[in-house]
Design a protein around this motif. Structure first.
Motif, PDB file in Angstrom:
ATOM      1  N   UNK A 263      34.196  27.648  26.503  1.00 46.20           N
ATOM      2  CA  UNK A 263      35.649  27.784  26.618  1.00 46.20           C
ATOM      3  C   UNK A 263      36.076  29.237  26.758  1.00 46.20           C
ATOM      4  N   UNK A 264      35.433  30.126  26.014  1.00 46.63           N
ATOM      5  CA  UNK A 264      35.770  31.548  26.118  1.00 46.63           C
ATOM      6  C   UNK A 264      35.517  32.049  27.539  1.00 46.63           C
ATOM      7  N   UNK A 265      34.386  31.675  28.090  1.00 47.90           N
ATOM      8  CA  UNK A 265      34.065  32.101  29.461  1.00 47.90           C
ATOM      9  C   UNK A 265      35.074  31.529  30.458  1.00 47.90           C
ATOM     10  N   UNK A 266      35.390  30.260  30.297  1.00 47.78           N
ATOM     11  CA  UNK A 266      36.355  29.628  31.212  1.00 47.78           C
ATOM     12  C   UNK A 266      37.724  30.295  31.120  1.00 47.78           C
ATOM     13  N   UNK A 267      38.206  30.503  29.881  1.00 47.02           N
ATOM     14  CA  UNK A 267      39.535  31.083  29.709  1.00 47.02           C
ATOM     15  C   UNK A 267      39.578  32.539  30.125  1.00 47.02           C
ATOM     16  N   UNK A 268      38.478  33.252  29.953  1.00 47.08           N
ATOM     17  CA  UNK A 268      38.428  34.642  30.406  1.00 47.08           C
ATOM     18  C   UNK A 268      38.490  34.714  31.924  1.00 47.08           C
ATOM     19  N   UNK A 269      37.775  33.819  32.591  1.00 46.45           N
ATOM     20  CA  UNK A 269      37.835  33.781  34.056  1.00 46.45           C
ATOM     21  C   UNK A 269      39.247  33.459  34.528  1.00 46.45           C
ATOM     22  N   UNK A 270      39.884  32.499  33.879  1.00 50.14           N
ATOM     23  CA  UNK A 270      41.253  32.141  34.258  1.00 50.14           C
ATOM     24  C   UNK A 270      42.214  33.304  34.029  1.00 50.14           C
ATOM     25  N   UNK A 271      42.017  33.998  32.929  1.00 49.78           N
ATOM     26  CA  UNK A 271      42.876  35.148  32.628  1.00 49.78           C
ATOM     27  C   UNK A 271      42.689  36.244  33.677  1.00 49.78           C
ATOM     28  N   UNK A 272      41.443  36.508  34.043  1.00 54.39           N
ATOM     29  CA  UNK A 272      41.169  37.520  35.067  1.00 54.39           C
ATOM     30  C   UNK A 272      41.823  37.144  36.389  1.00 54.39           C
ATOM     31  N   UNK A 273      41.782  35.859  36.728  1.00 58.50           N
ATOM     32  CA  UNK A 273      42.419  35.397  37.959  1.00 58.50           C
ATOM     33  C   UNK A 273      43.924  35.621  37.904  1.00 58.50           C
ATOM     34  N   UNK A 274      44.553  35.319  36.763  1.00 61.48           N
ATOM     35  CA  UNK A 274      45.998  35.544  36.628  1.00 61.48           C
ATOM     36  C   UNK A 274      46.331  37.023  36.734  1.00 61.48           C
ATOM     37  N   UNK A 275      45.487  37.878  36.154  1.00 62.08           N
ATOM     38  CA  UNK A 275      45.719  39.314  36.250  1.00 62.08           C
ATOM     39  C   UNK A 275      45.666  39.787  37.700  1.00 62.08           C
ATOM     40  N   UNK A 276      44.684  39.292  38.466  1.00 64.11           N
ATOM     41  CA  UNK A 276      44.592  39.663  39.872  1.00 64.11           C
ATOM     42  C   UNK A 276      45.846  39.220  40.624  1.00 64.11           C
ATOM     43  N   UNK A 277      46.336  38.028  40.305  1.00 62.04           N
ATOM     44  CA  UNK A 277      47.553  37.536  40.943  1.00 62.04           C
ATOM     45  C   UNK A 277      48.744  38.410  40.581  1.00 62.04           C
ATOM     46  N   UNK A 278      48.844  38.780  39.304  1.00 56.98           N
ATOM     47  CA  UNK A 278      49.963  39.621  38.850  1.00 56.98           C
ATOM     48  C   UNK A 278      49.960  40.956  39.579  1.00 56.98           C
ATOM     49  N   UNK A 279      48.845  41.651  39.530  1.00 56.44           N
ATOM     50  CA  UNK A 279      48.795  42.967  40.156  1.00 56.44           C
ATOM     51  C   UNK A 279      48.900  42.866  41.675  1.00 56.44           C
ATOM     52  N   UNK A 280      48.464  41.738  42.231  1.00 54.85           N
ATOM     53  CA  UNK A 280      48.589  41.537  43.663  1.00 54.85           C
ATOM     54  C   UNK A 280      50.026  41.443  44.119  1.00 54.85           C
ATOM     55  N   UNK A 281      50.920  41.069  43.217  1.00 55.48           N
ATOM     56  CA  UNK A 281      52.346  40.950  43.553  1.00 55.48           C
ATOM     57  C   UNK A 281      53.121  42.242  43.311  1.00 55.48           C
ATOM     58  N   UNK A 282      52.490  43.208  42.669  1.00 54.50           N
ATOM     59  CA  UNK A 282      53.168  44.470  42.392  1.00 54.50           C
ATOM     60  C   UNK A 282      53.319  45.286  43.684  1.00 54.50           C
ATOM     61  N   UNK A 283      54.420  45.985  43.781  1.00 51.43           N
ATOM     62  CA  UNK A 283      54.668  46.812  44.964  1.00 51.43           C
ATOM     63  C   UNK A 283      54.043  48.200  44.786  1.00 51.43           C
ATOM     64  N   UNK A 284      53.786  48.838  45.907  1.00 49.84           N
ATOM     65  CA  UNK A 284      53.319  50.240  45.924  1.00 49.84           C
ATOM     66  C   UNK A 284      52.079  50.438  45.048  1.00 49.84           C
TER      67      UNK A 284
END
Length: 306
Positions: A263-284
């Motif tokens: 579960x830790x591995x799964x949730x860490x992967x999901x969290x990393x994916x959300x972080x990539x999505x978040x920063x991908x939406x940031x401007x500049x």
């Protein structure tokens, strides 16, 4: 003497967990004589060391770090608190003739620091309680009816933000996206060079899995057992973070250690994916390839500061 109307120049380094942010920040700080301001929402807590992947003692000795180990695990810390404390640390660093590198994966903290917070109503605990037993899919459905713009940006497991958006609508009759739209025109607080490390998804997941295994080897179970023995219960925000909640469930006899690790591995992967999505939406934002291009990254930083 710095012009009072001139914004402080700030290096900001984000990206997903396991991308190498902390290592890069230390190397950059050594090269330009900077100090590091932590923007990770869990590293602010004392005693949560292994599961939050805090900088090593060696890295802390190499470069001064701020906003690490400033709270006990039962204390609350919000994006507003971070903005205040980080701004004070940056101002102090600047007064001493140094530069600050803000580094962390909590995108909301970084956004709050650079652009302030949306001026929406304060929270209402009584109002929020009505959503305690509502499944994530149902929260998404309700939000899509009143604020489809916000619902499109969120996921069913992002309960905190889903409930917050519904709460604002019920309090005011206005969607939180309307407040964000108004806030988008506000002036930035700093002249910031925003950078984030891009990692191929397969490689990122390999790194996060390895990171979890190293945490277990370093004594994550013993760390959680010590926190529970000290009276820090599983209901605390800090103890509900990834790694701590799963190990707590294992120690309570609710699952095996192998199940907890999965579960830790799964949730860490999901969290990393959300972080990539978040920063991908940031401007500049300037996307980095690291560690292969350190010389190029350093060149950009030096040019920006000059």
């Amino acid at each position: 003497m710095q012009d009072k109307d001139k914004k402080i120049k700030l290096i900001v380094l984000g990206g997903p967990t396991g991308s190498g942010k902390s290592d890069l920040a230390v190397k950059l700080a050594e090269e330009i004589g900077a100090e590091i301001v932590n923007a990770d929402s869990m590293q602010v807590y004392r005693r949560l060391d292994i599961g939050t992947a805090k900088p090593s003692a060696a890295d802390l000795a190499r470069v001064p770090h701020h906003l690490i180990d400033i709270l006990d695990p039962d204390q609350e810390f919000t994006a507003s608190d971070f903005r205040r404390e980080a701004a004070a640390a940056i101002a102090d660093i600047e007064r001493r003739g140094k530069k600050a590198i803000v580094v962390g994966g909590t995108g909301l903290y970084i956004r709050a620091l650079l652009h302030g917070l949306v001026d929406s109503p304060t929270g209402d605990p009584e109002l929020r309680r009505q959503f305690d037993d509502v499944p994530g899919d149902e929260l998404m459905r309700r939000l899509s009816l009143v604020d489809p713009e916000t619902a499109e940006r969120l996921y069913p497991n992002d309960r905190v933000r889903l409930i917050r958006a519904l709460e604002v609508y019920l309090q005011t009759g206005r969607p939180i996206s309307a407040y964000r739209s108004e806030h988008a025109f506000s002036e930035a607080n700093y002249d910031a060079l925003k950078m984030a490390i891009r990692v191929d998804r397969g490689e990122l997941y390999r790194r996060t899995d390895l990171r979890v295994e190293k945490m277990l080897e370093a004594g994550l179970v013993e760390e959680v057992r010590s926190l529970l023995a000290a009276g820090y219960g599983r209901e605390l925000k800090s103890m509900r973070s990834i790694g701590y909640k799963e190990v707590t469930a294992f120690l309570a006899g609710e699952m095996t250690l192998d199940e907890a690790v999965t579960l830790i591995k799964r949730d860490t992967r999901r969290y990393a994916k959300r972080q990539m999505t978040w920063f991908g939406r940031e401007k500049d934002i300037y996307w980095l390839e690291y560690p292969g291009s350190f010389a190029t990254i350093l060149g950009h930083v030096i040019e920006f500061l000059a």
